[in-house]
Design an enzyme around this catalytic site. Sequence first.
Site, PDB file in Angstrom:
ATOM      1  CG  HIS A  53      21.447   0.386  18.710  1.00 30.98           C
ATOM      2  ND1 HIS A  53      20.532   0.879  19.721  1.00 30.98           N
ATOM      3  CD2 HIS A  53      22.577  -0.090  19.067  1.00 30.98           C
ATOM      4  CE1 HIS A  53      21.340   0.570  20.808  1.00 30.98           C
ATOM      5  NE2 HIS A  53      22.672   0.066  20.526  1.00 30.98           N
ATOM      6  CD  GLU A  55      16.442   1.162  16.613  1.00 27.30           C
ATOM      7  OE1 GLU A  55      15.662   1.130  17.621  1.00 27.30           O
ATOM      8  OE2 GLU A  55      17.433   0.480  16.862  1.00 27.30           O
ATOM      9  CB  CYS A  83      17.907   2.935  23.151  1.00 29.94           C
ATOM     10  SG  CYS A  83      19.220   3.184  21.793  1.00 29.94           S
ATOM     11  CB  CYS A  86      17.630   4.347  18.244  1.00 31.25           C
ATOM     12  SG  CYS A  86      19.060   3.354  18.167  1.00 31.25           S
TER      13      CYS A  86
END
EC number: 3.5.4.33
Length: 153
Positions: A53, A55, A83, A86
């Site tokens: 992801h 992040e 999410c 993260c």
Amino acid sequence: MSFASHMDTALGEARAAAARGEVPVGAVLIDAAGRVVAKAGNRTRELCDPTAHAEILALRAACVAAGSERLAGHTLYVTLEPCAMCAAAIAAARLRAVCFGASDPKSGGVLHGARVFSHSQAHHKPEIYDGISAKACEALLTEFFAARRGAAP
């Protein structure tokens, strides 16, 4: 603190992710002095890695650059509510603040779903700023998924 300028950079990373066929999420990490230390867009498909992801990729790059697993004083700008995965990584890195654009009622882990920072087990609770350039962030996601479904946004 200037939210718009850093969210514009995150939106640029999200647009680049969309151009690669990735879900358009972008992230930018800013140090305590206001310098961009890392930026990334989603790369889960490209890297065949469900943890890639935006992040996580930005956190990894910033930690390597800092020579530490902790990023105290840093602020993350991300186009979509992080999410739970993260959010847990953000807590572990001890970020000062998280600024996000679009809310994610389905998969968010900050203000929705798991609400990672609200749990008593949370290692760290950063400051949270939501709705930063929300309309632009939401529009990018809406257009991306509409195009994938073959429908107009």
